[in-house]
Design a protein around this motif. Sequence first.
Motif, PDB file in Angstrom:
ATOM      1  N   LEU A  31     -57.206 -51.252 123.368  1.00 17.09           N
ATOM      2  CA  LEU A  31     -57.665 -52.593 123.709  1.00 17.09           C
ATOM      3  C   LEU A  31     -57.632 -53.483 122.469  1.00 17.09           C
ATOM      4  O   LEU A  31     -57.570 -52.987 121.333  1.00 17.09           O
ATOM      5  CB  LEU A  31     -59.088 -52.527 124.259  1.00 17.09           C
ATOM      6  N   ARG A  66     -65.724 -58.862 124.678  1.00 14.46           N
ATOM      7  CA  ARG A  66     -65.001 -58.745 125.954  1.00 14.46           C
ATOM      8  C   ARG A  66     -64.252 -57.427 126.022  1.00 14.46           C
ATOM      9  O   ARG A  66     -64.248 -56.759 127.051  1.00 14.46           O
ATOM     10  CB  ARG A  66     -64.029 -59.907 126.127  1.00 14.46           C
ATOM     11  N   GLN A  70     -64.716 -54.257 128.621  1.00 14.29           N
ATOM     12  CA  GLN A  70     -63.591 -53.644 129.317  1.00 14.29           C
ATOM     13  C   GLN A  70     -63.583 -52.135 129.077  1.00 14.29           C
ATOM     14  O   GLN A  70     -63.378 -51.347 129.996  1.00 14.29           O
ATOM     15  CB  GLN A  70     -62.280 -54.268 128.844  1.00 14.29           C
ATOM     16  N   SER A  73     -66.142 -50.362 131.131  1.00 16.58           N
ATOM     17  CA  SER A  73     -65.811 -50.284 132.551  1.00 16.58           C
ATOM     18  C   SER A  73     -64.900 -49.098 132.847  1.00 16.58           C
ATOM     19  O   SER A  73     -64.815 -48.655 133.988  1.00 16.58           O
ATOM     20  CB  SER A  73     -65.169 -51.582 133.033  1.00 16.58           C
ATOM     21  N   TYR A  74     -64.194 -48.561 131.810  1.00 13.62           N
ATOM     22  CA  TYR A  74     -63.343 -47.383 131.986  1.00 13.62           C
ATOM     23  C   TYR A  74     -64.162 -46.114 132.120  1.00 13.62           C
ATOM     24  O   TYR A  74     -63.749 -45.156 132.705  1.00 13.62           O
ATOM     25  CB  TYR A  74     -62.385 -47.185 130.806  1.00 13.62           C
TER      26      TYR A  74
END
Length: 75
Positions: A31, A66, A70, A73-74
């Motif tokens: 990311l 952010r 993310q 959320s994985y």
Amino acid sequence: ARDRWGALVTGADIAGDEHAAALWPLERSPLMFETTLPGVFAAGDVRHRSVKRVASAVGEGSAAIRAIHQYLSYE
């Protein structure tokens, strides 16, 4: 992974660095602001290709939030 100046290689730059790419352990791409250690993020002056300005570091820090959301959320 660090570049030749000691800065941390992050995000998309990992794929462009042979040493860093070899260290990336996951099938997904890193990311934005993620280091070669999944879930560990870097922003500001410690990051490879950073602008080395306070305002830029603040902006990178807020953008890293952010990416952290993310990442979470994985899980």
